[in-house]
Each structure stands twice: as structure tokens, then as C-alpha cells.
Design a protein around this motif. Structure first.
Motif, PDB file in Angstrom:
ATOM      1  N   LEU A  27      94.703 -10.911  31.177  1.00  0.00           N
ATOM      2  CA  LEU A  27      94.239  -9.611  31.689  1.00  0.00           C
ATOM      3  C   LEU A  27      93.281  -9.777  32.852  1.00  0.00           C
ATOM      4  O   LEU A  27      92.543 -10.757  32.942  1.00  0.00           O
ATOM      5  CB  LEU A  27      93.562  -8.816  30.576  1.00  0.00           C
ATOM      6  N   SER A  28      93.269  -8.781  33.721  1.00  0.00           N
ATOM      7  CA  SER A  28      92.322  -8.758  34.838  1.00  0.00           C
ATOM      8  C   SER A  28      90.945  -8.335  34.333  1.00  0.00           C
ATOM      9  O   SER A  28      90.796  -7.831  33.208  1.00  0.00           O
ATOM     10  CB  SER A  28      92.792  -7.776  35.910  1.00  0.00           C
ATOM     11  N   ASN A  29      89.942  -8.510  35.180  1.00  0.00           N
ATOM     12  CA  ASN A  29      88.588  -8.079  34.812  1.00  0.00           C
ATOM     13  C   ASN A  29      88.543  -6.578  34.541  1.00  0.00           C
ATOM     14  O   ASN A  29      87.871  -6.131  33.607  1.00  0.00           O
ATOM     15  CB  ASN A  29      87.603  -8.436  35.927  1.00  0.00           C
ATOM     16  N   VAL A  30      89.263  -5.817  35.357  1.00  0.00           N
ATOM     17  CA  VAL A  30      89.301  -4.366  35.165  1.00  0.00           C
ATOM     18  C   VAL A  30      89.916  -4.017  33.812  1.00  0.00           C
ATOM     19  O   VAL A  30      89.406  -3.166  33.077  1.00  0.00           O
ATOM     20  CB  VAL A  30      90.098  -3.681  36.301  1.00  0.00           C
ATOM     21  N   GLU A  31      90.999  -4.678  33.457  1.00  0.00           N
ATOM     22  CA  GLU A  31      91.663  -4.395  32.186  1.00  0.00           C
ATOM     23  C   GLU A  31      90.795  -4.776  30.996  1.00  0.00           C
ATOM     24  O   GLU A  31      90.732  -4.041  29.995  1.00  0.00           O
ATOM     25  CB  GLU A  31      93.000  -5.135  32.116  1.00  0.00           C
ATOM     26  N   LYS A  52      85.284   1.178  38.998  1.00  0.00           N
ATOM     27  CA  LYS A  52      84.068   1.654  39.653  1.00  0.00           C
ATOM     28  C   LYS A  52      82.852   0.842  39.217  1.00  0.00           C
ATOM     29  O   LYS A  52      82.015   0.473  40.048  1.00  0.00           O
ATOM     30  CB  LYS A  52      83.837   3.143  39.341  1.00  0.00           C
ATOM     31  N   VAL A  53      82.775   0.533  37.930  1.00  0.00           N
ATOM     32  CA  VAL A  53      81.661  -0.273  37.432  1.00  0.00           C
ATOM     33  C   VAL A  53      81.644  -1.634  38.118  1.00  0.00           C
ATOM     34  O   VAL A  53      80.616  -2.082  38.631  1.00  0.00           O
ATOM     35  CB  VAL A  53      81.745  -0.451  35.900  1.00  0.00           C
ATOM     36  N   LEU A  60      80.720 -10.477  38.852  1.00  0.00           N
ATOM     37  CA  LEU A  60      80.603 -10.599  37.394  1.00  0.00           C
ATOM     38  C   LEU A  60      79.210 -11.072  37.000  1.00  0.00           C
ATOM     39  O   LEU A  60      78.703 -10.722  35.938  1.00  0.00           O
ATOM     40  CB  LEU A  60      81.659 -11.561  36.850  1.00  0.00           C
ATOM     41  N   GLN A  61      78.571 -11.889  37.816  1.00  0.00           N
ATOM     42  CA  GLN A  61      77.208 -12.333  37.532  1.00  0.00           C
ATOM     43  C   GLN A  61      76.275 -11.138  37.449  1.00  0.00           C
ATOM     44  O   GLN A  61      75.390 -11.080  36.583  1.00  0.00           O
ATOM     45  CB  GLN A  61      76.723 -13.304  38.614  1.00  0.00           C
ATOM     46  N   GLU A  70      70.362   0.628  34.611  1.00  0.00           N
ATOM     47  CA  GLU A  70      71.214   0.548  35.802  1.00  0.00           C
ATOM     48  C   GLU A  70      72.642   0.979  35.489  1.00  0.00           C
ATOM     49  O   GLU A  70      73.297   1.642  36.300  1.00  0.00           O
ATOM     50  CB  GLU A  70      71.194  -0.872  36.360  1.00  0.00           C
ATOM     51  N   LEU A  71      73.135   0.612  34.319  1.00  0.00           N
ATOM     52  CA  LEU A  71      74.488   1.010  33.942  1.00  0.00           C
ATOM     53  C   LEU A  71      74.617   2.522  33.806  1.00  0.00           C
ATOM     54  O   LEU A  71      75.606   3.116  34.244  1.00  0.00           O
ATOM     55  CB  LEU A  71      74.878   0.334  32.626  1.00  0.00           C
ATOM     56  N   THR A  72      73.620   3.149  33.203  1.00  0.00           N
ATOM     57  CA  THR A  72      73.714   4.599  32.985  1.00  0.00           C
ATOM     58  C   THR A  72      73.558   5.400  34.269  1.00  0.00           C
ATOM     59  O   THR A  72      73.804   6.609  34.278  1.00  0.00           O
ATOM     60  CB  THR A  72      72.657   5.065  31.954  1.00  0.00           C
TER      61      THR A  72
END
Length: 227
Positions: A27-31, A52-53, A60-61, A70-72
Motif C-alpha cells: 500500500l501507498s502512504n496515502v492508503e 491532504k494530511v 513522513l518524518q 498541529e494535527l487538529t
């Protein structure tokens, strides 16, 4: 642009089905992130949200280092999804750190410090850890025995030697940190060490050292003649 929904993808090409058939490496990172997020937002599919994330974090780091706050701030990522992401990252980090790379051999207290000091020197609570060694004094596992103030009721020989007995090792080294930054052994440290030495003698598992980690400093009880 039309949203690509999971239901629009042929069943045998969906990420979960492909993971089952071919493994996560297919799988890809997106998947992979989409599987973790499970659902998208009202305006985006889960794939668009995952993309988008990753785009906003750039690498990835940065995903490894990003905070919940930051995520929210990313539209579509609420507290629940942010916690899912950070929880998965932390679990992965712990799995990697629990596996010693290339079987590091311990020849001196400095080797112990080189292996563990960076991870322990800034901890706000005391962590008591056992390094399990093979017959060549190579680390085969790192076990966290307790978290909290060190005392003989928490650091019981039974708990310290349980993983060593389970893995049939011949020797261990114990390590704990002093959040104060001063690695000078306390009376309690010495008492706990003596109890572990006695228990190890009975079990036939040598306690080779007890290393105390401070702020970029360490003390070996063996070097101090206390073991």
C-alpha cells in the motif's frame, strides 16, 4: 473534482483487501493513512483527507514529530482522528525501539549509556528497565519493569526477572533514570540492587550492573563497587 470513495473502488483493489492479500508493504502512504483514518470528512473522501494530511506535513518524518494540536489544525482532522494518528505512530515507534538493532554488545557501562541515555535523560518520571543479554552479552530485549518512584515494593525481583526467565537469558543489566538529572545512587537504589543480586544468584541469572541515568550523565553501581 469527483470524490473517490471506497465504494467506488472494485472490492479486490480496495486498500484493506489488498493488505490482506499482499501485505501492508503493497500500500501507498496515502492508503495506509486512509485505513487508519477510516472515514473522511463531510467534504472529502478518506483518501483526499489522507492526501491532504501528508501534503501539509510534507514528509513522513514530520508525521512522526507532529503534535495533536498541529494535527487538529488540519481541516477534517478532529481530536479523535488526531489521537488515532499519534497513537499509531507511537506504537510503531515503541515496536522499533523494542528490537535491538544488530544485537548490540555490552562491554562496559558506557555501552549501556550509549544505547539508552538519549531515550531516558529527559523523562519526567523514573523508568526502571531491564536489558536482557545473551551469553555474548548482546542485548536481545529491553523490558520496562516499572514507571514511577523507585522503591522495593514496585521493583520486585519477581517482576524484574520474569522476562529474563521467560526468554531463558543468562544475565541482565538494569537501568533507571533520575528525573532530577543527578545520577548519584540513593539508599533505595542500593537496597534494590542488593535484593536483585541475591535473587539473581538464586535463579542463576547474573545481574551484571545497575546503571543510573541523569541529565547527560550516568553512574554504574558496578564501577562504584556497590554491586
Amino acid at each position: 473534482m469527483k470524490q473517490i470513495m471506497v465504494r467506488d473502488i472494485p472490492k479486490d483493489e480496495r486498500p484493506r483487501e489488498r493488505m490482506i492479500r499482499f501485505g501492508p508493504q503493497s500500500l501507498s502512504n496515502v492508503e495506509l493513512l486512509a485505513i487508519l483514518l477510516r472515514t473522511g470528512s463531510s467534504n472529502e473522501s478518506v483518501f483526499q483527507l489522507a492526501q491532504k494530511v501528508l501534503s501539509e506535513l510534507e514528509t513522513l518524518q514530520n508525521l512522526n514529530d507532529v503534535t495533536l494540536e498541529e494535527l487538529t489544525k488540519i481541516k477534517g482532522i478532529g481530536p479523535a482522528k488526531a489521537i488515532q494518528i499519534k497513537g499509531a505512530i507511537e506504537l510503531g515507534r515503541r515496536v522499533v525501539k523494542s528490537i535491538p538493532q544488530d544485537k548490540i554488545q555490552i562491554r562496559s557501562p558506557r555501552d549501556v549509556a550509549n544505547f539508552i541515555l538519549e531515550d531516558m535523560k529527559h523523562l519526567k518520571q523514573e523508568h526502571f528497565i531491564a536489558l536482557l543479554l545473551d551469553t555474548k552479552n548482546q542485548i536481545i530485549a529491553k523490558e520496562t519493569i516499572s514507571i514511577g518512584s523507585l522503591n522495593s515494593s514496585i521493583v520486585h525481583p519477581r517482576e524484574v526477572f520474569k522476562p529474563a526467565i521467560k526468554k531463558s537469558v543468562s544475565a541482565i543489566i538494569v537501568v533507571h533514570n533520575h528525573p532530577s538529572g543527578d545520577p548519584t545512587p540513593s539508599k533505595e537504589d542500593i537496597e534494590v540492587t542488593n535484593r536483585l543480586v541475591e535473587a539473581g544468584n538464586i535463579l542463576g541469572i547474573d545481574l551484571l550492573d545497575h546503571v543510573i541515568i541523569g541529565d547527560s550523565r550516568y553512574i554504574s553501581l558496578k564501577d562504584r563497587g556497590m554491586l
